[in-house]
Design a protein around this motif. Structure first.
Motif, short mmCIF file in Angstrom:
data_model
loop_
_atom_site.label_atom_id
_atom_site.label_comp_id
_atom_site.label_asym_id
_atom_site.label_seq_id
_atom_site.Cartn_x
_atom_site.Cartn_y
_atom_site.Cartn_z
N THR A 1 -2.07 1.70 1.91
CA THR A 1 -2.45 3.77 1.79
C THR A 1 -1.83 2.85 0.06
N ILE A 2 -1.16 1.53 -0.09
CA ILE A 2 -0.55 1.44 -1.62
C ILE A 2 -2.16 1.11 -2.42
N TRP A 3 -3.08 0.10 -2.21
CA TRP A 3 -3.51 -0.64 -2.52
C TRP A 3 -4.92 0.13 -3.07
N LEU B 1 3.52 -6.24 -0.02
CA LEU B 1 3.68 -6.60 0.86
C LEU B 1 2.96 -6.58 2.73
N THR C 1 0.29 -4.54 6.29
CA THR C 1 0.47 -2.89 7.21
C THR C 1 0.05 -1.52 6.56
N ALA C 2 0.54 -1.09 7.57
CA ALA C 2 -0.07 0.57 7.02
C ALA C 2 0.04 0.84 5.36
N GLN C 3 1.27 0.50 5.15
CA GLN C 3 1.59 0.79 4.32
C GLN C 3 0.78 -0.11 2.53
N TRP C 4 0.43 -0.97 2.78
CA TRP C 4 -0.81 -2.02 2.14
C TRP C 4 -2.01 -0.92 2.07
N SER D 1 -1.37 -6.77 -4.08
CA SER D 1 -0.65 -6.31 -2.87
C SER D 1 -1.13 -6.58 -0.90
#
Length: 76
Positions: free
Chosen positions: A39-41, A31, A34-37, A27
Motif C-alpha cells: 500500500t505504501i510503496w 516494513l 506485508t500488505a502495508q508495504w 520501504s
C-alpha cells in the motif's frame, strides 16, 4: 555528445527505474513484505520520482563534469 532530447528521455527512464526500485527496496526493508508495504510503496514512488528527476537535472551536470575531468587527466 548526446543530443538534449535523448538525454532528457534517458533522465526520465533512469529516474523512473531508480525511484521505483529504491522506494520499493527501502520501504521493504523498513516494513517487510506485508500488505502495508504494498500500500505504501506506490505513494513513496510517486513522491520519489519527481524529486529524483529534479535532483538529477542538477547533480548529473556535476557528475559529468567530474567524470570528464578525471578521464581527461588520465588521458593527458
Amino acid at each position: 555528445m548526446t543530443d538534449k532530447k535523448t538525454l532528457l528521455l534517458a533522465q526520465i527512464f533512469i529516474t523512473f527505474m531508480m525511484a521505483l526500485s529504491m522506494s520499493g527496496i527501502m520501504s521493504l526493508l523498513q516494513l517487510g513484505a506485508t500488505a502495508q508495504w504494498l500500500t505504501i510503496w506506490p505513494r513513496q514512488f510517486i513522491i520519489a520520482w519527481p524529486v529524483a528527476f529534479v535532483l538529477t537535472m542538477v547533480i548529473s551536470r556535476l557528475g559529468f563534469a567530474l567524470a570528464h575531468r578525471i578521464t581527461a587527466s588520465r588521458n593527458a
